[in-house]
Design an enzyme around this catalytic site. Structure first.
Site, PDB file in Angstrom:
ATOM      1  N   ALA A  84       3.841   2.233  23.386  1.00 32.59           N
ATOM      2  CA  ALA A  84       3.167   3.494  23.704  1.00 32.59           C
ATOM      3  C   ALA A  84       4.233   4.493  24.122  1.00 32.59           C
ATOM      4  O   ALA A  84       5.315   4.099  24.589  1.00 32.59           O
ATOM      5  CB  ALA A  84       2.179   3.267  24.840  1.00 32.59           C
ATOM      6  N   GLY A  94       2.878  -1.537  22.879  1.00 41.37           N
ATOM      7  CA  GLY A  94       1.817  -1.071  21.981  1.00 41.37           C
ATOM      8  C   GLY A  94       2.101  -1.372  20.516  1.00 41.37           C
ATOM      9  O   GLY A  94       1.159  -1.462  19.714  1.00 41.37           O
ATOM     10  N   GLU A 132       1.008  -4.819  20.037  1.00 45.86           N
ATOM     11  CA  GLU A 132      -0.467  -4.768  20.085  1.00 45.86           C
ATOM     12  C   GLU A 132      -1.052  -4.248  18.773  1.00 45.86           C
ATOM     13  O   GLU A 132      -2.087  -4.725  18.313  1.00 45.86           O
ATOM     14  CB  GLU A 132      -0.910  -3.896  21.270  1.00 45.86           C
ATOM     15  CG  GLU A 132      -0.572  -4.537  22.606  1.00 45.86           C
ATOM     16  CD  GLU A 132      -0.820  -3.603  23.778  1.00 45.86           C
ATOM     17  OE1 GLU A 132      -0.079  -2.597  23.915  1.00 45.86           O
ATOM     18  OE2 GLU A 132      -1.753  -3.852  24.547  1.00 45.86           O
ATOM     19  N   GLU A 179       5.935  -4.472  29.120  1.00 45.44           N
ATOM     20  CA  GLU A 179       5.336  -3.486  30.028  1.00 45.44           C
ATOM     21  C   GLU A 179       5.692  -3.721  31.491  1.00 45.44           C
ATOM     22  O   GLU A 179       5.848  -2.765  32.252  1.00 45.44           O
ATOM     23  CB  GLU A 179       3.799  -3.469  29.869  1.00 45.44           C
ATOM     24  CG  GLU A 179       3.307  -2.792  28.602  1.00 45.44           C
ATOM     25  CD  GLU A 179       3.226  -3.715  27.395  1.00 45.44           C
ATOM     26  OE1 GLU A 179       3.752  -4.848  27.461  1.00 45.44           O
ATOM     27  OE2 GLU A 179       2.630  -3.294  26.394  1.00 45.44           O
TER      28      GLU A 179
END
Ligand code: CAA
Length: 256
Positions: free
Chosen positions: A65, A110, A113, A133
């Protein structure tokens, strides 16, 4: 909508979606999610497309992200940003056609993911996976805590989530996170070959086998088996009849 980050290329029934924001290693920002939602909607109504492939440009698939976008968010905005990503990745998973992640480089946070929301993952030998993270004092926000343990098992999942270790493609293969590791230069050719192989099968069977398998994972064994039996039946006097007759008549099926 105009696409700035995503590029769509189509070839012989295959849609290739390329994430192109190389200056930020393809990090996922709000604009990405808007474009991905629009791309999912666009490809979903392209009747001649049987399989979608997602890849990234440069040395990253997606490096996570967008940290620069997230840094000033309030808790409420953080939750909203998480839900936006979760919704998009769930929509990807719900596409009727199979989606292949062609993981060309870093698939972190992300990015890992996103790869996990695809139906399976083919990795370049240069690909790297991880959920780093906790290095940032965060946890995954796009359902990584949920998908990783379902794909790689609880021990592998908690190992990656707690240590933030970045692992090589071969290690991801060993954990079951990746289905195949290929030479970097051959990644797209391999993915296209796999996609074309899938595209040559019974088209209704391909959509149903994805839907039944995915829905079964969200319910229990008996309900999943019930759904399987129903959907199995719908293929008789239909595409399945043609496939079985073609086998018995020693010819190629004509799916129409
Ligand atoms: N967000 C925003 N920008 C990012 C980014 C990210 N996730 N990852 C890399 N970039 C940017 C860098 O800031 C840098 O920008 P500048 O050139 O303007 O400085 C550019 O991309 C190139 O990155 P590096 O110079 O760091 O490249 P490198 O080859 O030295 O390192 C890397 C590559 C190991 C992937 C490193 O960039 C890195 O560790 N990135 C962050 C990975 C990460 O922590 N991902 C998880 C994000 S949080 C998340 O994803 C939460 C969630 O689940 C919702």
């Amino acid at each position: 909508m105009d696409f700035d980050i995503l590029k769509l290329e189509t070839e012989e029934g295959i849609a290739k979606v390329v994430i192109s924001r190389p200056k930020a290693l393809n990090a996922l920002n709000t604009r990405f999610f808007q474009e991905m939602d629009a791309m999912i909607a666009k490809v979903s109504v392209m009747e001649d497309i049987s399989v979608m492939i997602i890849t990234g440009v440069g040395k990253a698939f997606v490096a996570g992200a967008d940290i620069a976008e997230m840094v000033d968010k309030t808790p409420e905005e953080g939750t909203a940003f998480s839900k936006t990503g979760q919704h998009t990745f769930r929509s990807l998973e719900k596409m009727e056609i199979p989606v292949i992640a062609a993981v060309n480089g870093f698939a972190l946070g992300g990015g890992c993911e996103l790869a996990m929301a695809c139906d399976f993952r083919i990795a370049s030998e240069k690909a790297k996976f991880g959920q780093p993270e906790v290095n940032l004092g965060l946890i995954p926000g796009y359902a990584g805590t949920q998908r990783l343990s379902r794909l790689a098992g609880l021990g592998n999942s908690l190992y990656l989530l707690l240590t933030a270790e970045v692992i090589a493609a071969e290690e991801a293969l060993r954990m079951g996170l990746v289905q195949k590791v290929v030479e970097h230069e051959k990644l797209m050719d391999e993915c296209l070959a796999i996609a074309k192989n899938i595209a040559a099968k019974g088209p209704a069977a391909i959509k149903k086998v994805k839907a039944v398998t995915r829905q079964g994972m969200l319910t229990n064994f008996d309900k999943g088996s019930e759904l399987e039996a129903e959907q199995f039946g719908t293929l008789f006097k239909n595409e399945g009849e043609e496939g079985m007759r073609a086998f018995l008549e020693k010819r190629k099926p004509n799916w129409k």
